[in-house]
Scaffold this motif. Structure first.
Motif, mmCIF file in Angstrom:
data_model
loop_
_atom_site.group_PDB
_atom_site.id
_atom_site.type_symbol
_atom_site.label_atom_id
_atom_site.label_comp_id
_atom_site.label_asym_id
_atom_site.label_seq_id
_atom_site.Cartn_x
_atom_site.Cartn_y
_atom_site.Cartn_z
ATOM 1 N N ASP A 1 7.923 -3.337 -6.218
ATOM 2 C CA ASP A 1 8.252 -1.926 -6.232
ATOM 3 C C ASP A 1 7.465 -1.111 -7.339
ATOM 4 O O ASP A 1 6.905 -2.039 -8.064
ATOM 5 C CB ASP A 1 9.762 -1.861 -6.589
ATOM 6 N N PHE A 2 7.470 -0.082 -7.437
ATOM 7 C CA PHE A 2 6.660 0.708 -8.293
ATOM 8 C C PHE A 2 7.605 0.892 -9.633
ATOM 9 O O PHE A 2 8.826 1.086 -9.493
ATOM 10 C CB PHE A 2 6.091 1.873 -7.715
ATOM 11 N N VAL A 3 7.140 1.253 -10.559
ATOM 12 C CA VAL A 3 7.762 1.232 -11.908
ATOM 13 C C VAL A 3 8.595 2.763 -11.950
ATOM 14 O O VAL A 3 7.908 3.695 -11.602
ATOM 15 C CB VAL A 3 7.105 1.132 -13.125
ATOM 16 N N LYS A 4 9.646 2.828 -12.304
ATOM 17 C CA LYS A 4 10.566 3.932 -12.319
ATOM 18 C C LYS A 4 11.574 3.894 -13.791
ATOM 19 O O LYS A 4 11.964 2.670 -13.913
ATOM 20 C CB LYS A 4 11.441 4.517 -11.134
ATOM 21 N N SER A 5 11.692 4.802 -14.175
ATOM 22 C CA SER A 5 12.716 4.811 -15.252
ATOM 23 C C SER A 5 14.220 4.878 -14.705
ATOM 24 O O SER A 5 14.545 5.452 -13.661
ATOM 25 C CB SER A 5 12.523 5.886 -16.245
ATOM 26 N N ASP A 6 15.068 4.328 -15.280
ATOM 27 C CA ASP A 6 16.590 4.147 -15.068
ATOM 28 C C ASP A 6 17.453 4.236 -16.184
ATOM 29 O O ASP A 6 17.304 3.607 -17.024
ATOM 30 C CB ASP A 6 16.822 2.760 -14.142
ATOM 31 N N PRO A 7 18.324 5.128 -16.318
ATOM 32 C CA PRO A 7 19.261 5.172 -17.295
ATOM 33 C C PRO A 7 19.917 3.738 -17.793
ATOM 34 O O PRO A 7 20.195 3.597 -19.033
ATOM 35 C CB PRO A 7 20.345 6.096 -17.049
ATOM 36 N N ARG A 8 19.939 2.940 -16.738
ATOM 37 C CA ARG A 8 20.615 1.636 -17.227
ATOM 38 C C ARG A 8 19.745 0.784 -17.689
ATOM 39 O O ARG A 8 20.170 -0.494 -18.231
ATOM 40 C CB ARG A 8 21.341 0.940 -15.953
ATOM 41 N N LEU A 9 18.491 0.871 -17.742
ATOM 42 C CA LEU A 9 17.416 -0.041 -18.404
ATOM 43 C C LEU A 9 16.677 0.650 -19.329
ATOM 44 O O LEU A 9 16.302 1.794 -19.438
ATOM 45 C CB LEU A 9 16.441 -0.349 -17.166
ATOM 46 N N PRO A 10 16.279 -0.316 -20.436
ATOM 47 C CA PRO A 10 15.556 0.439 -21.675
ATOM 48 C C PRO A 10 13.918 0.787 -21.107
ATOM 49 O O PRO A 10 13.494 -0.055 -20.007
ATOM 50 C CB PRO A 10 15.222 -0.796 -22.719
ATOM 51 N N ALA B 1 0.725 -1.200 0.006
ATOM 52 C CA ALA B 1 0.127 -0.114 0.099
ATOM 53 C C ALA B 1 0.918 1.341 -0.082
ATOM 54 O O ALA B 1 0.683 2.321 -0.751
ATOM 55 C CB ALA B 1 -0.929 0.040 1.165
ATOM 56 N N LYS B 2 1.903 1.062 0.912
ATOM 57 C CA LYS B 2 2.869 2.512 0.799
ATOM 58 C C LYS B 2 3.282 2.678 -0.406
ATOM 59 O O LYS B 2 3.447 3.726 -0.857
ATOM 60 C CB LYS B 2 3.898 1.924 1.989
ATOM 61 N N LEU B 3 4.030 1.666 -0.974
ATOM 62 C CA LEU B 3 4.753 1.827 -2.337
ATOM 63 C C LEU B 3 3.654 2.154 -3.520
ATOM 64 O O LEU B 3 3.737 3.113 -4.339
ATOM 65 C CB LEU B 3 5.578 0.666 -2.796
ATOM 66 N N GLY C 1 2.959 -3.734 -12.149
ATOM 67 C CA GLY C 1 3.690 -4.250 -10.984
ATOM 68 C C GLY C 1 2.670 -5.188 -10.533
ATOM 69 O O GLY C 1 1.762 -5.458 -10.717
ATOM 70 N N VAL C 2 3.584 -5.985 -9.545
ATOM 71 C CA VAL C 2 3.119 -7.267 -8.986
ATOM 72 C C VAL C 2 3.766 -7.168 -7.616
ATOM 73 O O VAL C 2 5.038 -7.023 -7.401
ATOM 74 C CB VAL C 2 3.734 -8.767 -9.596
ATOM 75 N N PHE C 3 3.036 -7.342 -6.667
ATOM 76 C CA PHE C 3 3.309 -7.322 -5.259
ATOM 77 C C PHE C 3 2.876 -9.008 -4.663
ATOM 78 O O PHE C 3 1.966 -9.532 -4.663
ATOM 79 C CB PHE C 3 2.686 -6.387 -4.356
ATOM 80 N N THR C 4 4.222 -9.506 -4.258
ATOM 81 C CA THR C 4 4.174 -11.091 -3.664
ATOM 82 C C THR C 4 5.435 -11.261 -3.323
ATOM 83 O O THR C 4 6.321 -10.887 -3.433
ATOM 84 C CB THR C 4 3.816 -12.009 -4.960
ATOM 85 N N ALA D 1 2.110 14.626 -8.235
ATOM 86 C CA ALA D 1 0.528 14.735 -8.020
ATOM 87 C C ALA D 1 -0.110 13.799 -9.194
ATOM 88 O O ALA D 1 -1.007 14.214 -9.696
ATOM 89 C CB ALA D 1 0.201 16.362 -8.596
ATOM 90 N N GLY D 2 0.384 12.669 -9.425
ATOM 91 C CA GLY D 2 -0.248 11.814 -10.207
ATOM 92 C C GLY D 2 -0.054 12.043 -11.588
ATOM 93 O O GLY D 2 -0.729 11.356 -12.465
ATOM 94 N N GLN D 3 0.712 12.822 -12.165
ATOM 95 C CA GLN D 3 0.948 13.282 -13.417
ATOM 96 C C GLN D 3 1.931 12.704 -14.078
ATOM 97 O O GLN D 3 3.076 13.153 -14.290
ATOM 98 C CB GLN D 3 0.945 14.961 -13.438
ATOM 99 N N SER D 4 2.001 11.033 -14.102
ATOM 100 C CA SER D 4 3.175 10.567 -14.712
ATOM 101 C C SER D 4 2.465 9.348 -15.353
ATOM 102 O O SER D 4 1.491 8.621 -15.101
ATOM 103 C CB SER D 4 3.979 9.917 -13.344
ATOM 104 N N CYS D 5 2.992 9.214 -16.788
ATOM 105 C CA CYS D 5 2.744 8.052 -17.474
ATOM 106 C C CYS D 5 2.708 6.814 -16.813
ATOM 107 O O CYS D 5 1.959 5.778 -17.267
ATOM 108 C CB CYS D 5 3.314 8.133 -18.891
ATOM 109 N N ILE D 6 4.000 6.534 -16.023
ATOM 110 C CA ILE D 6 4.176 5.265 -15.542
ATOM 111 C C ILE D 6 3.701 5.385 -13.906
ATOM 112 O O ILE D 6 4.148 4.308 -13.350
ATOM 113 C CB ILE D 6 5.659 4.884 -15.465
ATOM 114 N N GLY D 7 2.878 6.039 -13.482
ATOM 115 C CA GLY D 7 2.464 6.095 -12.553
ATOM 116 C C GLY D 7 1.322 4.906 -12.173
ATOM 117 O O GLY D 7 0.556 4.567 -12.972
ATOM 118 N N ALA D 8 1.368 4.333 -10.947
ATOM 119 C CA ALA D 8 0.292 3.287 -10.828
ATOM 120 C C ALA D 8 -0.913 3.836 -10.783
ATOM 121 O O ALA D 8 -1.219 4.857 -10.088
ATOM 122 C CB ALA D 8 0.626 2.662 -9.332
ATOM 123 N N LYS D 9 -1.739 3.077 -11.412
ATOM 124 C CA LYS D 9 -3.358 3.882 -11.690
ATOM 125 C C LYS D 9 -4.394 2.920 -11.260
ATOM 126 O O LYS D 9 -5.493 3.374 -10.663
ATOM 127 C CB LYS D 9 -3.423 4.240 -13.060
#
Length: 453
Positions: free
Chosen positions: A414-423, A245-247, A388-391, A256-264
């Motif tokens: 974890d929640f989705v985030k962009s990282d320069p090292r990952l496509p 729930a926290k993540l 995302g999957v939580f288990t 403010a929820g304005q993210s294309c990869i925000g959990a929705k």
């Protein structure tokens, strides 16, 4: 072109749009710069890109203030955005040469290999929600590959657009290697069609992506699109409910929820639904909105009043069709573009909250009896950006992430985030192509086969 502070609803500054002759002059200047820049050794490019990263870090406070004033991001998140831009600059400075090394292919010939050569000037059309990061995750790999760039930024963040151009110059890059065009969306077509522009990338809405792809396709130019998302998160029976729930709240309220990869969309197994719902709603309700410069604030205003009103209309439309409000779902008094953290349940097909991207702090809860039902709902969308999957069962999480969920990136616990090292990128109406990592820098190069008999 006006820059308006979404917290005070007052004008920051007005900017004069570039006229047609100015647009053509800029494109000519950037094309001329390309012919020298593409010959620049990697070591020189590396030094300049490191200088750009250092400049970002030195100016992070004032750059963050600019972000806050133009689109309302809370100050601590704005500082984090600038630091991430510095990271991507240094990442590509250190890795670009290796990513673009010739690749030897063994054949019967004396020599055969693949060479990666720059294309030329690339147009980048960028949104307002991460006004520096979205640009720099293109800028760093594109320039390190030997391309030049032209930026068409969102019309509500012209100050950010102009400062980025100045930062590139201040870091010591040759004149006209990266320029900003202050133009309207309707003028993008003529820029794509200009013969001096060799490719285009867009981050934005799905309709905008379709429009750009159509124009690029009509003139046979490469395009990369990172578009909308309605990311689903599966909460399995064995998940750590409080941590999940926290993540999930962190992801839903970021920017403010304005993210294309925000959990929705939060799809929860029936046995843990009530426990998850109670904790999730408690955290959403306790998240304060207010002055984005206040350290105690979790979210600032949305970027514009009209965007806030459009979001509320989507929520009310869903409620009118039977969705239940667990918290939020109202427009606060005052001049600011605030929208409170909002949670809906009983969301069904036919509702805006089921089918559309809700670009703000609004979450939809779904109760399901099985993982199979959860996967079906998760994939029942035109979007496919993140998930995302939580288990506690990592192997089950791996299987669902790899084989079950239709998305360009899936995170487990974890929640989705962009990282320069990952496509980074999506499928379906979330776009095509990839940004970041090795795959991102190879999007805008000529993958050239060389054979010597």
């Amino acid at each position: 072109m006006k820059s308006v502070n979404p917290y005070t609803n007052k004008l920051n500054k007005e900017y004069t749009n570039h006229q047609k002759n100015e647009i053509n002059n800029i494109l000519n200047e950037v094309d001329l710069a390309f012919h020298d820049w593409k010959k620049t050794p990697f070591e020189t490019r590396k030094q300049l890109m490191h200088q750009l990263g250092n400049q970002l870090e030195l100016q992070k406070e004032e750059l963050a203030d600019l972000i806050v004033s133009e689109m309302g991001k809370i100050k601590k998140e704005a500082i984090g955005e600038i630091q991430k831009c510095a990271w991507v600059c240094k990442y590509y400075a250190d890795n670009a040469e290796q990513f673009l090394q010739n690749e030897i292919i063994q054949t019967e010939n004396f020599e055969s290999y693949v060479s990666f050569q720059p294309l030329g000037t690339v147009l980048t059309v960028m949104p307002w929600n991460f006004p520096f990061w979205q640009v720099f995750r293109f800028l760093a790999p594109a320039l390190m590959a030997g391309n030049t760039g032209v930026l068409k930024h969102a019309s509500n963040v012209p100050g950010c657009a102009m400062v980025i151009e100045k930062l590139v110059k201040k870091a010591g890059f040759p004149k006209n290697v990266f320029r900003t065009l202050l133009i309207s969306g309707s003028e993008v077509k003529q820029v794509i069609e200009n013969p001096l522009v060799k490719a285009v990338t867009l981050t934005g809405s799905t309709p905008a992506g379709k429009s750009v792809a159509s124009v690029a396709g009509s003139v046979l130019k490469k395009s990369v699109l990172e578009l909308g998302g309605s990311d689903p998160y599966l909460i399995l029976e064995d998940a750590d409910i409080k941590e999940a729930a926290k993540l999930c709240v962190s992801s839903r309220l970021l920017n403010a929820g304005q993210s294309c990869i925000g959990a929705k969309r939060f799809i929860v197994m029936e046995k843990v639904y009530e426990a998850f719902k109670d904790e999730f709603v408690r955290l959403m309700e306790s998240s304060k909105y207010g002055n984005p410069n206040d350290e105690e604030i979790a979210i600032g205003p949305l970027a514009r009043i009209d965007l806030r009103d459009e979001l509320h209309q989507q929520v009310m439309s869903s409620v009118g069709k039977g969705a239940k409000v667990l918290c939020g779902a109202y427009i606060p008094d005052g001049e600011s573009a605030f929208y409170p953290p909002t949670v809906l349940e009983n969301v069904q097909p036919g509702m805006a909250a089921y089918h559309e991207e809700l670009f703000g702090p609004v979450a939809s809860l779904f109760k399901v009896k099985s993982v199979e039902e959860g996967i079906k709902i998760a994939n029942d969308t035109v979007f496919g950006l993140g998930a995302g999957v939580f288990t506690k069962d990592k192997e089950k999480g791996r299987h669902l992430a790899e084989k079950g969920l239709d998305a360009g990136c899936v995170f487990v616990n974890d929640f989705v985030k962009s990282d320069p090292r990952l496509p980074f990128g999506g499928v379906k109406e979330s776009g095509y192509g990839r940004e970041l990592s090795l795959w991102g820098i190879r999007e805008f190069v000529n993958i050239k086969t060389v054979v010597i008999k």
